[in-house]
Design a protein around this motif. Structure first.
Motif, PDB file in Angstrom:
ATOM      1  N   CYS A 223      34.188  34.108  41.179  1.00  0.00           N
ATOM      2  CA  CYS A 223      33.712  34.661  39.822  1.00  0.00           C
ATOM      3  C   CYS A 223      34.246  33.911  38.627  1.00  0.00           C
ATOM      4  N   CYS A 224      35.073  33.029  38.915  1.00  0.00           N
ATOM      5  CA  CYS A 224      35.973  32.229  37.736  1.00  0.00           C
ATOM      6  C   CYS A 224      34.955  30.840  37.518  1.00  0.00           C
ATOM      7  N   ALA A 225      34.919  30.722  36.425  1.00  0.00           N
ATOM      8  CA  ALA A 225      34.376  29.390  35.862  1.00  0.00           C
ATOM      9  C   ALA A 225      35.045  28.060  36.327  1.00  0.00           C
TER      10      ALA A 225
ATOM     11  N   TRP B  31      36.914  43.338  51.506  1.00  0.00           N
ATOM     12  CA  TRP B  31      37.904  42.371  50.793  1.00  0.00           C
ATOM     13  C   TRP B  31      39.012  43.084  50.284  1.00  0.00           C
ATOM     14  N   CYS B  32      39.062  44.445  49.595  1.00  0.00           N
ATOM     15  CA  CYS B  32      40.181  44.928  49.134  1.00  0.00           C
ATOM     16  C   CYS B  32      40.692  45.959  49.979  1.00  0.00           C
ATOM     17  N   THR B  33      40.024  46.603  50.797  1.00  0.00           N
ATOM     18  CA  THR B  33      40.329  47.803  51.733  1.00  0.00           C
ATOM     19  C   THR B  33      41.115  47.423  52.938  1.00  0.00           C
ATOM     20  N   THR B  34      40.546  46.278  53.615  1.00  0.00           N
ATOM     21  CA  THR B  34      40.828  46.066  55.063  1.00  0.00           C
ATOM     22  C   THR B  34      41.658  44.839  55.179  1.00  0.00           C
ATOM     23  N   SER B  35      41.038  43.626  54.615  1.00  0.00           N
ATOM     24  CA  SER B  35      42.121  41.966  54.782  1.00  0.00           C
ATOM     25  C   SER B  35      41.242  41.338  53.550  1.00  0.00           C
ATOM     26  N   GLY B  36      42.154  40.438  53.069  1.00  0.00           N
ATOM     27  CA  GLY B  36      41.521  39.695  52.076  1.00  0.00           C
ATOM     28  C   GLY B  36      42.562  39.635  51.000  1.00  0.00           C
ATOM     29  N   ASP B  37      42.519  38.621  49.886  1.00  0.00           N
ATOM     30  CA  ASP B  37      43.391  38.498  48.829  1.00  0.00           C
ATOM     31  C   ASP B  37      43.556  39.604  48.203  1.00  0.00           C
ATOM     32  N   CYS B  38      42.549  40.481  48.058  1.00  0.00           N
ATOM     33  CA  CYS B  38      42.509  41.573  47.243  1.00  0.00           C
ATOM     34  C   CYS B  38      43.436  42.438  47.955  1.00  0.00           C
ATOM     35  N   GLN B  39      43.179  42.725  49.019  1.00  0.00           N
ATOM     36  CA  GLN B  39      43.876  43.630  49.688  1.00  0.00           C
ATOM     37  C   GLN B  39      45.446  43.442  49.822  1.00  0.00           C
ATOM     38  N   MET B  40      45.774  42.246  49.655  1.00  0.00           N
ATOM     39  CA  MET B  40      46.998  41.764  49.648  1.00  0.00           C
ATOM     40  C   MET B  40      47.632  41.511  48.254  1.00  0.00           C
ATOM     41  N   THR B  41      46.729  42.081  47.023  1.00  0.00           N
ATOM     42  CA  THR B  41      47.189  42.238  45.460  1.00  0.00           C
ATOM     43  C   THR B  41      47.362  40.811  45.306  1.00  0.00           C
ATOM     44  N   ASN B  42      46.910  39.902  45.800  1.00  0.00           N
ATOM     45  CA  ASN B  42      46.721  38.386  45.303  1.00  0.00           C
ATOM     46  C   ASN B  42      45.607  38.015  44.345  1.00  0.00           C
ATOM     47  N   SER B  43      44.425  39.035  44.427  1.00  0.00           N
ATOM     48  CA  SER B  43      43.102  38.848  43.594  1.00  0.00           C
ATOM     49  C   SER B  43      42.775  40.142  43.197  1.00  0.00           C
TER      50      SER B  43
ATOM     51  N   PHE C  57      36.567  34.489  33.739  1.00  0.00           N
ATOM     52  CA  PHE C  57      35.676  35.084  34.751  1.00  0.00           C
ATOM     53  C   PHE C  57      34.117  35.437  34.105  1.00  0.00           C
ATOM     54  N   TYR C  58      33.133  35.627  35.046  1.00  0.00           N
ATOM     55  CA  TYR C  58      31.709  36.029  34.668  1.00  0.00           C
ATOM     56  C   TYR C  58      31.682  37.517  34.565  1.00  0.00           C
ATOM     57  N   LYS C  59      31.673  37.962  33.352  1.00  0.00           N
ATOM     58  CA  LYS C  59      31.669  39.050  32.750  1.00  0.00           C
ATOM     59  C   LYS C  59      30.478  39.861  33.181  1.00  0.00           C
ATOM     60  N   MET C  60      29.436  39.424  33.269  1.00  0.00           N
ATOM     61  CA  MET C  60      27.992  39.946  33.558  1.00  0.00           C
ATOM     62  C   MET C  60      27.971  40.155  34.894  1.00  0.00           C
ATOM     63  N   GLY C  61      27.455  41.604  35.339  1.00  0.00           N
ATOM     64  CA  GLY C  61      27.081  41.948  36.419  1.00  0.00           C
ATOM     65  C   GLY C  61      25.986  41.547  37.120  1.00  0.00           C
TER      66      GLY C  61
ATOM     67  N   ARG D 178      44.777  33.142  35.897  1.00  0.00           N
ATOM     68  CA  ARG D 178      44.521  34.171  34.986  1.00  0.00           C
ATOM     69  C   ARG D 178      43.055  34.854  35.136  1.00  0.00           C
ATOM     70  N   CYS D 179      42.352  34.108  35.757  1.00  0.00           N
ATOM     71  CA  CYS D 179      40.954  34.702  35.793  1.00  0.00           C
ATOM     72  C   CYS D 179      41.193  35.675  37.129  1.00  0.00           C
ATOM     73  N   TYR D 180      41.207  35.258  38.311  1.00  0.00           N
ATOM     74  CA  TYR D 180      41.223  36.339  39.439  1.00  0.00           C
ATOM     75  C   TYR D 180      42.411  37.198  39.743  1.00  0.00           C
ATOM     76  N   GLU D 181      43.419  36.666  39.319  1.00  0.00           N
ATOM     77  CA  GLU D 181      44.823  37.629  39.422  1.00  0.00           C
ATOM     78  C   GLU D 181      45.052  38.750  38.147  1.00  0.00           C
TER      79      GLU D 181
END
Length: 336
Positions: free
Chosen positions: A229-231, A211-223, A253-257, A244-247
């Protein structure tokens, strides 16, 4: 018929009746166990399986092991031997009785051989019963083998991390990737947790996922973290999720792993697992007790048959000696 022959005949009839009783009791009192299934809340195990953490590594039997299967408690081979040996003994004693009633003097050797066989059969069967009645059949108390085992949780955490790193591809809940969807639905949304380890900043477990390395909002630096993970996440309108949660990973956001959530859930259910296991073991131990009593009863009955056979053999020896003495006297009179 002499008095001694009548006693022997009575003993033979008693042997017949006792062995018939053994067969009847063996069938009527045969212990039957009910299957007591261990039913516990295993939703966490199912959800872990959905993300690729196999329940073969983590299952109820691992958490609370059963020491002895019920199937091995009652010996079918000994039960079949019971019927077979008792049936043969009935036939043997019936033949001896017929020889006695027919008064075939020349059959004395066969008579003694048949009685000896009866004695051997009785002894063998009695030994089988006694062996079964003294056999230890008991389940130990449930053991919390894994829930306090650090290696167990290290392996669990490693498997969860591997699943997220390899399979997490989208923060959407309706993709073709069932594992990724399960992370979103079963863990982030369903258990109000995020990632495997606690989220403390924009640098987190998702950095190495597709999601962060190949494709997805994270890879596009949008998340920086998934919207799931947001309430404030709404599955019908994901775009309404507070940015403000995901960006920025600042709030909401849910802090607990999810590893800590899974660990806590497993430990929460631990007492339920053990209590239900104790109930199951209580029922199983009652069955084991019934099995032991069953073989003891048959041991006592078969022991009586063994004593009768030995007594019959001894009396037969006495009878034959008397017959021999009588025959000898008759011969001497004839010779005179």
């Amino acid at each position: 018929m002499t008095r001694l022959k009548k006693v022997i005949a009575g003993l033979l009839v008693l042997i017949l009746l006792i062995n018939a009783a053994v067969i009847i009791v063996a069938f009527l009192l045969r212990p039957k166990h009910r299957i007591h299934k261990l039913t516990v809340d295993n939703s966490i195990l199912t959800d872990l399986e959905r993300i690729g953490v196999q329940t073969g590594v983590l299952n109820v039997d691992d958490l609370v092991p059963v020491n002895e299967p019920l199937d091995s408690a009652f010996s079918q081979k000994v039960f079949i031997s019971t019927i077979g040996l008792s049936g043969i003994e009935i036939l043997m004693s019936l033949l001896v009785l017929l020889i006695l009633l027919k008064a075939k003097e020349g059959w004395r050797l066969i008579w003694m051989i048949l009685l000896a066989i009866c004695i051997v059969l009785s002894i063998v069967t009695t030994v089988l019963f006694v062996t079964q009645s003294v056999k230890q059949r008991r389940l130990e108390d449930p053991i919390d083998k894994n829930l306090n085992n650090s290696e167990f949780f290290i392996k669990l955490k490693s498997n969860m991390s591997a699943s997220l790193t390899k399979n997490y591809t989208s923060d959407s809940t309706d993709t073709d990737n069932n594992v990724s969807d399960s992370w979103n639905l079963r863990f982030f949304i369903g258990r109000n947790c995020c990632a495997v380890n606690p989220i403390n900043s924009t640098t987190n477990d998702f950095d190495t996922t597709p999601w962060c390395t190949t494709s997805g909002d994270c890879q596009m630096t949008n998340s920086q973290i998934p919207k799931t993970c947001c309430a404030s996440y709404n599955a019908k309108n994901p775009s309404e999720t507070n940015s403000r949660c995901y960006e920025y990973v600042e709030s909401g956001f849910y802090k607990m792993g999810c590893f800590n959530v899974v660990k806590r859930e497993l430990q929460f259910h631990k007492d339920d697992y053990i209590q239900r296991q104790k109930e199951q073991q209580k029922n199983q131990n009652k069955y084991f007790k019934d099995v032991t009593i069953y073989w003891k009863i048959l041991s006592y009955i078969k022991g009586a048959s063994c004593l009768c056979s030995i007594s019959c053999f001894i009396l037969s020896v006495i009878l034959f000696k008397k017959c021999q003495n009588k025959d000898t006297k008759t011969e001497m009179k004839t010779m005179k």
